[in-house]
Scaffold this active site. Structure first.
Site, short mmCIF file in Angstrom:
data_model
loop_
_atom_site.label_atom_id
_atom_site.label_comp_id
_atom_site.label_asym_id
_atom_site.label_seq_id
_atom_site.Cartn_x
_atom_site.Cartn_y
_atom_site.Cartn_z
N TRP A 110 0.83 -1.21 0.00
CA TRP A 110 0.00 0.00 0.00
C TRP A 110 0.86 1.25 0.00
CZ3 TRP A 110 -4.34 -0.92 -1.97
CH2 TRP A 110 -5.07 -2.06 -1.66
N ASP A 178 -1.99 6.77 6.21
CA ASP A 178 -3.05 5.87 5.79
C ASP A 178 -3.37 4.99 6.99
OD1 ASP A 178 -4.60 3.86 4.71
OD2 ASP A 178 -3.21 3.36 3.07
N LYS A 202 -12.88 -1.60 6.58
CA LYS A 202 -12.16 -2.47 7.51
C LYS A 202 -12.66 -2.31 8.94
CE LYS A 202 -9.02 -2.79 3.99
NZ LYS A 202 -8.04 -2.08 3.18
C1 LIG Z 1 -7.48 -1.69 2.08
C2 LIG Z 1 -6.39 -0.70 2.10
C3 LIG Z 1 -6.24 0.26 1.09
C4 LIG Z 1 -7.14 0.30 -0.14
O1 LIG Z 1 -8.35 0.77 0.22
P1 LIG Z 1 -9.49 1.04 -0.88
O2 LIG Z 1 -10.56 1.62 -0.03
O3 LIG Z 1 -9.84 -0.28 -1.48
O4 LIG Z 1 -8.96 1.98 -1.88
C5 LIG Z 1 -5.23 1.18 1.21
N1 LIG Z 1 -4.40 1.18 2.27
C6 LIG Z 1 -4.51 0.27 3.25
C7 LIG Z 1 -3.57 0.31 4.41
C8 LIG Z 1 -5.51 -0.69 3.20
O5 LIG Z 1 -5.62 -1.60 4.18
#
Ligand SMILES: *Cc1c(COP(=O)(O)O)cnc(C)c1O
Length: 370
Positions: A110, A178, A202
């Protein structure tokens, strides 16, 4: 029968939240309609988005100097929106004029995606990386030079199962993180960050909503060529109502936040999550069949990969296949690991009850001793 779903996302929601949403499906709050049918500008919807925002502010301790935005496009769109708004140049995406530098720590897939996307609009310095050991640790975060527009980290690395052990100091350079897979899993000092963002699927609610928490002083007008929908100033000015927001998702997030508040907030949640994770890590650290590849000081509370100790790739493949199919038959779903890490992975977000983790450990013990 409800299953225990160990999916990395979308993932489990608290049963009481689903039941409340079901009870309100056809008539929310005496409005005679479902939240899905309401005009986003109506008297019925306004208190819903306001409640979600105020609960989020209360639970995370978000000060008035921050804006909270409810956007779409997932965390993946933030990989682009951040550099577009904070670091891009004046003469179009191709031009170099005025492009600013950003610093970024590479802790896995990511983080790499965030770097690649930022590289289209900004000058990216990857200041450290844990690639040398397959991202099984969090590297030291070197101090920024000082002229960077922001310093980006991936707080919890969903795929490899690491989490930053502490918030790095970045001086006057705003820290952007993030936090998709760890938001509200335990207390986090928001005041240390310039920007935080998370896709909802999540820990917060259904897929389709992205929460952005951004210091108001960082919301400056992006270059004129940046599309209206990709500008923080657009969404901030319009209170996330520039266009139709993901209304139903915002409503369910509100229900999840209510559930979390009743549980005692991030303090209580963090305690529960540490206990849940310890059940699995303690088992793994003593297992003869599986191990955790992640260094102990930076293990994620949310995403826990585990790999068979078996060295022979063929035999290992057989163990993995058998594990995934037999665990699914036992009501423990989505335990296959990410193809880039191998083995298995259990994602145990806020809504995964301790009972689910206990059931997984009991299954693993039985599997190991078969
Ligand atoms: C799941 C995830 C993403 C991607 O998220 P989307 O909502 O599908 O764009 C990005 N960064 C992390 C750390 C994630 O767990």
């Amino acid at each position: 029968m409800r299953v225990y779903n160990f999916s990395p996302g979308p993932s489990m929601l608290p049963l009481s939240v689903l039941e409340k949403a079901a009870a309100e499906m056809c008539d929310a709050n005496g409005s005679g309609q479902s939240v899905m049918e309401m005009s986003h500008r109506s008297r019925d919807f306004k208190p819903i988005i306001e409640k979600t925002e105020s609960l989020l502010r209360e639970l995370m301790g978000i000060g008035d100097e921050y804006s909270v935005l409810f956007l779409q496009g997932g965390a993946s769109l933030q990989f682009a929106m951040l550099p577009l708004n904070l670091a891009s140049g004046g003469n179009g995406p191709e031009g170099t004029g005025g492009k600013k530098r950003i610093a970024l720590v590479d802790t896995g897939i990511w983080a790499k995606k965030a770097a690649d996307e930022a590289g289209k609009y900004a000058l990216v310095d990857v200041v450290s990386s844990s690639k040398d050991k397959n991202y099984t640790y969090i590297p030291a975060a070197p101090a920024p030079k000082g002229d960077e527009a922001y310093y980006h980290i991936t707080w919890n690395n969903t795929i490899v199962g690491t989490k930053w052990p502490s918030i790095p100091g970045t001086g006057s350079v705003p820290l952007a993180a993030d936090i998709s897979s760890a938001i509200l899993s335990e207390p986090l000092d928001v005041s240390r960050f310039g920007v935080l963002y998370a896709g909802a699927q999540k820990n917060l609610g259904p897929a389709g909503t992205t929460v952005v928490i951004i210091k108001k002083s960082l919301i400056t007008p992006a270059p004129a060529w940046v599309p209206a929908m990709l500008r923080y100033d657009t969404h901030d000015k319009e209170l996330s109502m520039y266009n139709t927001p993901p209304c139903y998702g915002i409503y369910v997030i509100g229900l999840v936040l209510e559930w979390l508040k009743n549980l005692g907030g991030p303090e209580a949640m963090g305690k529960i999550n540490r206990e849940k994770a310890a059940l699995l890590y303690d088992y793994l650290d003593s297992s003869k069949m599986f191990y955790s590849p992640v260094e102990k000081n930076c293990r994620s509370l949310m995403n826990i990969p585990f790999i068979p100790r078996e060295q022979d790739p063929e035999k290992r493949g057989i163990i993995e296949k058998r594990f995934v199919s037999e665990s699914a038959a036992a009501g423990l779903l989505n335990l296959a690991g990410h193809r880039l890490v191998g083995g298995m992975r259990a994602s145990i977000y806020n809504a995964m009850p301790a009972q689910g983790v206990k059931a997984l450990v009991a299954f693993m013990e039985k599997f190991e001793n078969f």
